[in-house]
Every structure is written in structure tokens, then in C-alpha cells.
Design a protein around this motif. Structure first.
Motif, PDB file in Angstrom:
ATOM      1  N   ARG A   1       0.827  -1.214   0.000  1.00 23.49           N
ATOM      2  CA  ARG A   1       0.000   0.000   0.000  1.00 23.49           C
ATOM      3  C   ARG A   1       0.859   1.262   0.000  1.00 23.49           C
ATOM      4  O   ARG A   1       0.544   2.237  -0.677  1.00 23.49           O
ATOM      5  CB  ARG A   1      -0.893   0.036   1.237  1.00 23.49           C
ATOM      6  N   ILE A   2       1.939   1.243   0.779  1.00 24.50           N
ATOM      7  CA  ILE A   2       2.827   2.407   0.850  1.00 24.50           C
ATOM      8  C   ILE A   2       3.454   2.671  -0.511  1.00 24.50           C
ATOM      9  O   ILE A   2       3.525   3.799  -0.989  1.00 24.50           O
ATOM     10  CB  ILE A   2       3.897   2.218   1.936  1.00 24.50           C
ATOM     11  N   ARG A   3       3.906   1.604  -1.173  1.00 21.69           N
ATOM     12  CA  ARG A   3       4.517   1.756  -2.498  1.00 21.69           C
ATOM     13  C   ARG A   3       3.491   2.197  -3.531  1.00 21.69           C
ATOM     14  O   ARG A   3       3.803   2.937  -4.465  1.00 21.69           O
ATOM     15  CB  ARG A   3       5.181   0.455  -2.911  1.00 21.69           C
ATOM     16  N   ALA A   4       2.242   1.761  -3.376  1.00 18.49           N
ATOM     17  CA  ALA A   4       1.182   2.181  -4.308  1.00 18.49           C
ATOM     18  C   ALA A   4       0.899   3.670  -4.169  1.00 18.49           C
ATOM     19  O   ALA A   4       0.502   4.321  -5.151  1.00 18.49           O
ATOM     20  CB  ALA A   4      -0.088   1.382  -4.039  1.00 18.49           C
ATOM     21  N   ARG A   5       1.105   4.220  -2.976  1.00 20.13           N
ATOM     22  CA  ARG A   5       0.927   5.664  -2.767  1.00 20.13           C
ATOM     23  C   ARG A   5       2.111   6.457  -3.329  1.00 20.13           C
ATOM     24  O   ARG A   5       2.078   7.672  -3.351  1.00 20.13           O
ATOM     25  CB  ARG A   5       0.803   5.977  -1.267  1.00 20.13           C
ATOM     26  N   GLY A   6       3.162   5.747  -3.731  1.00 24.59           N
ATOM     27  CA  GLY A   6       4.317   6.425  -4.329  1.00 24.59           C
ATOM     28  C   GLY A   6       5.411   6.775  -3.348  1.00 24.59           C
ATOM     29  O   GLY A   6       6.348   7.498  -3.702  1.00 24.59           O
ATOM     30  N   GLU A   7       5.336   6.264  -2.122  1.00 24.94           N
ATOM     31  CA  GLU A   7       6.382   6.554  -1.144  1.00 24.94           C
ATOM     32  C   GLU A   7       7.459   5.477  -1.205  1.00 24.94           C
ATOM     33  O   GLU A   7       7.194   4.321  -1.507  1.00 24.94           O
ATOM     34  CB  GLU A   7       5.785   6.629   0.262  1.00 24.94           C
ATOM     35  N   LYS A   8       8.673   5.892  -0.874  1.00 23.38           N
ATOM     36  CA  LYS A   8       9.799   4.976  -0.897  1.00 23.38           C
ATOM     37  C   LYS A   8       9.887   4.243   0.434  1.00 23.38           C
ATOM     38  O   LYS A   8       9.676   4.837   1.495  1.00 23.38           O
ATOM     39  CB  LYS A   8      11.071   5.768  -1.133  1.00 23.38           C
ATOM     40  N   VAL A   9      10.204   2.937   0.392  1.00 20.19           N
ATOM     41  CA  VAL A   9      10.346   2.134   1.613  1.00 20.19           C
ATOM     42  C   VAL A   9      11.767   1.655   1.714  1.00 20.19           C
ATOM     43  O   VAL A   9      12.371   1.229   0.808  1.00 20.19           O
ATOM     44  CB  VAL A   9       9.392   0.929   1.601  1.00 20.19           C
TER      45      VAL A   9
END
Length: 78
Positions: A70-78
Motif C-alpha cells: 500500500r505504501i509503495r502504491a501511494r508512491g512513497e519509498k520504503v
């Protein structure tokens, strides 16, 4: 540290603190964000996330793999 949750997207709210005499003072209401480290089995490494209290509960419910997706789908880097 930026006061926003990587999973839920919660950010600070702005408003006024109102005293007993009803004077208004500009105020910033920060979400309860924590730095948490999780083991990501698919990548074989730890990831450090900045999560609100609700975000931590969400990770406990859906699992770290789905949360990172979900975090990656929002465009944030993990």
C-alpha cells in the motif's frame, strides 16, 4: 522527523487552542507518529517506517507485506 504517517497519510491538523477566557492561539495538532522497524521476509531485510498509532494497528491486522504494498502504491519509498 516529519509528522505524517507513511501508511494512512495522516498529517498535522491546524486550528486554535482556546483558553478559559476564550482567547484563541494558533495551534498545530500533530498525529501520534512512531518510528517502527519491521522484518520484510520477501526482501530478506528490515524496513523502518514512520507510522501513526492507527497505522501500527493496521499493519498488525493486514500484515507487513500488504502494508508495504500500500505504501509503495501511494508512491512513497520504503
Amino acid at each position: 522527523m516529519s509528522a505524517h504517517c507513511q501508511l494512512t497519510g495522516r498529517r498535522p491538523g491546524f486550528g486554535n487552542a482556546i483558553s478559559h477566557s476564550h482567547r484563541r492561539t494558533p495551534c498545530r495538532f500533530d498525529p501520534n507518529v512512531q518510528r517502527k522497524r519491521y522484518w520484510l521476509p520477501s526482501e530478506g531485510r528490515h524496513v523502518r517506517l514512520v507510522l501513526s498509532a492507527k497505522g501500527i494497528k493496521t499493519v498488525d491486522t493486514i500484515g507487513i507485506e500488504a502494508a508495504v504494498a500500500r505504501i509503495r502504491a501511494r508512491g512513497e519509498k520504503v
